[in-house]
Design an enzyme around this catalytic site. Structure first.
Site, PDB file in Angstrom:
ATOM      1  N   ASN A  51      86.577  90.970  76.779  1.00 14.99           N
ATOM      2  CA  ASN A  51      87.945  91.492  76.671  1.00 14.99           C
ATOM      3  C   ASN A  51      87.906  92.956  77.113  1.00 14.99           C
ATOM      4  O   ASN A  51      87.481  93.823  76.374  1.00 14.99           O
ATOM      5  CB  ASN A  51      88.407  91.373  75.211  1.00 14.99           C
ATOM      6  CG  ASN A  51      89.744  92.054  74.970  1.00 14.99           C
ATOM      7  OD1 ASN A  51      90.472  92.371  75.913  1.00 14.99           O
ATOM      8  ND2 ASN A  51      90.065  92.283  73.704  1.00 14.99           N
ATOM      9  N   LYS A  56      90.297  94.985  77.640  1.00 17.13           N
ATOM     10  CA  LYS A  56      91.380  95.843  77.122  1.00 17.13           C
ATOM     11  C   LYS A  56      91.942  96.671  78.283  1.00 17.13           C
ATOM     12  O   LYS A  56      91.994  96.175  79.399  1.00 17.13           O
ATOM     13  CB  LYS A  56      90.870  96.704  75.957  1.00 17.13           C
ATOM     14  CG  LYS A  56      90.117  95.854  74.932  1.00 17.13           C
ATOM     15  CD  LYS A  56      89.828  96.557  73.660  1.00 17.13           C
ATOM     16  CE  LYS A  56      89.058  95.614  72.736  1.00 17.13           C
ATOM     17  NZ  LYS A  56      88.815  96.160  71.429  1.00 17.13           N
ATOM     18  N   HIS A  68      95.511  89.445  69.243  1.00 19.94           N
ATOM     19  CA  HIS A  68      94.410  90.390  69.033  1.00 19.94           C
ATOM     20  C   HIS A  68      94.868  91.444  68.027  1.00 19.94           C
ATOM     21  O   HIS A  68      96.045  91.812  67.991  1.00 19.94           O
ATOM     22  CB  HIS A  68      94.031  91.048  70.364  1.00 19.94           C
ATOM     23  CG  HIS A  68      92.811  91.887  70.259  1.00 19.94           C
ATOM     24  ND1 HIS A  68      92.849  93.181  69.764  1.00 19.94           N
ATOM     25  CD2 HIS A  68      91.513  91.623  70.542  1.00 19.94           C
ATOM     26  CE1 HIS A  68      91.616  93.656  69.758  1.00 19.94           C
ATOM     27  NE2 HIS A  68      90.788  92.741  70.219  1.00 19.94           N
ATOM     28  N   GLU A  77      94.720  94.528  67.948  1.00 18.56           N
ATOM     29  CA  GLU A  77      95.428  95.692  68.533  1.00 18.56           C
ATOM     30  C   GLU A  77      96.880  95.350  68.822  1.00 18.56           C
ATOM     31  O   GLU A  77      97.766  96.190  68.692  1.00 18.56           O
ATOM     32  CB  GLU A  77      94.688  96.154  69.801  1.00 18.56           C
ATOM     33  CG  GLU A  77      93.375  96.845  69.442  1.00 18.56           C
ATOM     34  CD  GLU A  77      92.267  96.675  70.456  1.00 18.56           C
ATOM     35  OE1 GLU A  77      92.545  96.347  71.629  1.00 18.56           O
ATOM     36  OE2 GLU A  77      91.089  96.875  70.068  1.00 18.56           O
ATOM     37  N   GLU A 120      87.755  88.016  64.307  1.00 19.62           N
ATOM     38  CA  GLU A 120      87.383  89.409  64.566  1.00 19.62           C
ATOM     39  C   GLU A 120      87.754  90.273  63.358  1.00 19.62           C
ATOM     40  O   GLU A 120      88.909  90.687  63.230  1.00 19.62           O
ATOM     41  CB  GLU A 120      88.127  89.937  65.794  1.00 19.62           C
ATOM     42  CG  GLU A 120      87.861  89.160  67.060  1.00 19.62           C
ATOM     43  CD  GLU A 120      88.172  89.991  68.306  1.00 19.62           C
ATOM     44  OE1 GLU A 120      87.242  90.221  69.087  1.00 19.62           O
ATOM     45  OE2 GLU A 120      89.317  90.421  68.475  1.00 19.62           O
ATOM     46  N   GLY A 144      85.224  97.765  67.787  1.00 13.29           N
ATOM     47  CA  GLY A 144      85.067  99.085  68.402  1.00 13.29           C
ATOM     48  C   GLY A 144      84.456 100.127  67.484  1.00 13.29           C
ATOM     49  O   GLY A 144      84.469 101.313  67.801  1.00 13.29           O
ATOM     50  N   SER A 174      82.162  94.530  67.727  1.00 16.24           N
ATOM     51  CA  SER A 174      80.896  95.226  67.986  1.00 16.24           C
ATOM     52  C   SER A 174      79.730  94.273  68.228  1.00 16.24           C
ATOM     53  O   SER A 174      78.595  94.547  67.819  1.00 16.24           O
ATOM     54  CB  SER A 174      80.575  96.210  66.853  1.00 16.24           C
ATOM     55  OG  SER A 174      81.588  97.196  66.775  1.00 16.24           O
TER      56      SER A 174
END
Ligand code: PGA
Length: 256
Positions: free
Chosen positions: A9, A11, A97, A99, A169, A175, A215
């Site tokens: 991904n 992003k 996701h 985000e 996730e 991240g 991560s």
């Protein structure tokens, strides 16, 4: 046997030249893809056609969009529909996701529309779920993921649900360099699979690929990908360089 998947991904990273070079290098340096393996590039919208032209000649590789509209078509300036993605040959699309949920405030009803539209247009959703750090600290992580399942993917009928790939996730791991321990990942993946079995059928649960994200990198992937209920990874940072993404693909190749 469930499909084993390594999905990158990207992003909102890379300009076109870097994007093109990353795909070319990954395609040329990856091991031969086994029949039950799939490697996916989830790239920004403007690169989908370029990426599609590269990926279509390589068996075992596919392309994903990172988002799509919750509307079918019409006066929605700035939106990209599931039908448009299908019309250029995109086979997969991320949905929900963390985000998108936190920064763009996407809600379950909207995510359900996206899932339905993608399935209608023959695109496989990669549906993301996961708890925040607070939820885990308060031991509410199973409850949170259960609610996401109930409000979103479990609203689909069995046939539609069978088209979905799940990515667990934990938000605190995305991240941050903090990865879920193998025990934490296996426990949640087994929990999700058991929920699928009780909602639909044992066989549906056995067939659903559940990826881990947060991560995940070349140092921890071997342990995570070897877990009984982890069928691969949704990889952010470590998918931005060909060397590390190929390493992850090779780890999967050696394990399964
Ligand atoms: P990360 O991102 O690997 O950089 O933690 C994963 C994701 O957000 O899908």
């Amino acid at each position: 046997m469930r499909l084993k998947i390594v999905a990158g991904n990207w992003k909102m990273n890379h300009y076109i030249n870097e994007a093109e070079a990353l795909i070319t290098e990954t395609l040329h340096s990856s091991p031969q893809v086994a029949h039950n393996h799939l490697n996916i590039f989830a790239v920004p919208f403007p690169y989908l056609t370029m990426a599609q032209n590269q990926v279509k000649h390589h068996e075992g590789f596919a392309l994903a969009a990172q988002n799509c509209s919750s509307f079918e078509a019409g006066a929605y300036t700035g939106e990209v529909s599931a039908g448009m993605l299908a019309s250029i040959g995109v086979s997969h699309c991320l949905v929900g996701h963390s985000e998108r949920r936190s920064i763009f405030n996407e809600k379950s009803s909207e995510l359900l529309h996206k899932l339905q539209l993608l399935i209608k247009h023959g695109i496989t959703p990669i549906w993301c779920c996961g708890e925040q750090l607070n939820d885990r600290n308060q031991m509410h992580h199973f409850e949170v993921v259960s609610k996401q399942l109930n409000d979103e993917v479990f609203q689909l009928n069995e046939q539609d649900f069978s088209r979905i790939i799940i990515a667990y996730e934990p938000v605190w791991a995305i991240g941050t360099g903090l990865t879920a321990s193998p025990a934490q990942a296996q426990e949640m993946h087994a929990f999700i699979r058991s929920k699928i079995a009780s909602k639909y059928h044992h066989q549906v649960a056995e067939q659903t690929s559940i990826l881990y994200g947060g991560s995940c990198n070349a140092d921890n992937a071997a342990e995570l990908f070897a877990l009984a209920d982890v069928d691969g990874g949704l990889i952010g940072g470590a998918s931005l360089k060909a060397a590390s993404f190929v390493k992850l693909i090779s780890i999967m190749h050696e394990l399964h």
